[in-house]
Write an enzyme that holds these catalytic residues in place. Structure first.
Site, PDB file in Angstrom:
ATOM      1  N   GLN A  55       1.070  -1.268   0.062  1.00  0.00           N
ATOM      2  CA  GLN A  55       0.274   0.103  -0.011  1.00  0.00           C
ATOM      3  C   GLN A  55       1.190   1.069  -0.096  1.00  0.00           C
ATOM      4  OE1 GLN A  55      -2.787  -0.342   3.075  1.00  0.00           O
ATOM      5  NE2 GLN A  55      -3.214  -1.686   2.645  1.00  0.00           N
ATOM      6  N   CYS A  56       2.163   1.058  -0.744  1.00  0.00           N
ATOM      7  CA  CYS A  56       3.272   2.436  -0.617  1.00  0.00           C
ATOM      8  C   CYS A  56       3.091   2.870  -1.889  1.00  0.00           C
ATOM      9  CB  CYS A  56       4.428   1.731  -0.907  1.00  0.00           C
ATOM     10  SG  CYS A  56       5.579   3.204  -0.854  1.00  0.00           S
ATOM     11  N   GLY A  57       3.576   4.655  -1.886  1.00  0.00           N
ATOM     12  CA  GLY A  57       3.444   4.941  -3.439  1.00  0.00           C
ATOM     13  C   GLY A  57       4.143   4.097  -4.688  1.00  0.00           C
ATOM     14  N   PHE A  58       4.978   3.501  -4.049  1.00  0.00           N
ATOM     15  CA  PHE A  58       6.091   2.897  -4.939  1.00  0.00           C
ATOM     16  C   PHE A  58       5.603   1.834  -5.479  1.00  0.00           C
ATOM     17  CE2 PHE A  58       8.287   6.112  -2.885  1.00  0.00           C
ATOM     18  CZ  PHE A  58       9.617   6.739  -3.716  1.00  0.00           C
ATOM     19  N   THR A  59       4.213   0.520  -4.619  1.00  0.00           N
ATOM     20  CA  THR A  59       3.402  -0.250  -4.422  1.00  0.00           C
ATOM     21  C   THR A  59       3.970  -1.030  -6.472  1.00  0.00           C
ATOM     22  OG1 THR A  59       2.500  -0.368  -2.949  1.00  0.00           O
ATOM     23  CG2 THR A  59       2.166  -1.838  -4.303  1.00  0.00           C
TER      24      THR A  59
END
Length: 166
Positions: free
Chosen positions: A36-40
């Protein structure tokens, strides 16, 4: 402390032991991941990198962690399903574990002194390159994508490095 990366053992996402000696002679790119990360979306690039170089000896090893922003809250089953359904991940994943401080799992406890203070993960999707000999080569911050020329060049150089006889 274990001498090489291949002297470590961790646990697969499914709960079974994962002796890293299974990757001996291969180049390993270790990545602390989160769903659930912006980098996922880097999962897509990591899978493409793995597909491109796996026959030459590259292994991508995902290490799910909830250390940063609580962005990996799911269970092992949730993580496996998310990675498979959304990104078609076929590279190995470890169990969810801490990647920093005294609570760090074995992989990141070993990486910390090799990467140094600047190389300690400060967010999700830090990447660590391990050579065919089990020695640390380099690290890359979250903002360095798997598609970047920097990572491709480092992987190609590591894959091209002569294997030491056992």
């Amino acid at each position: 402390m274990p001498k090489t990366f291949f002297d470590l053992t961790t646990t697969r996402l499914d709960g079974t032991p994962l002796p890293l000696s299974a990757f001996k002679g291969q180049v390993v790119l270790v990545v602390n991941t989160a769903s659930q990360c912006g980098f996922t979306s880097q999962y897509k690039g990591l899978q493409a990198l793995y597909q491109q170089y796996k026959d030459q000896g590259l292994v991508v090893l995902g290490v799910p962690s909830n250390d940063f922003g609580q962005q990996e809250p799911g269970s092992a089953a949730d993580i496996a399903q998310f990675c498979e359904l959304n990104y078609g991940v076929t590279f190995p994943l470890t169990e969810k574990q801490s990647v920093g401080g005294d609570a760090a799992g074995p992989v990141f406890a070993w990486l910390r002194p090799h990467a140094g203070m600047l190389g300690a993960p400060k967010w999700n999707f830090y990447k660590y390159l391990i050579g065919r000999d089990g020695q640390f080569i380099d690290w890359f911050a979250s903002t360095t994508t798997p598609e970047s020329e920097k990572i491709h060049e480092a992987v190609q150089a590591a894959l091209g490095a002569a294997q030491k006889p056992e």
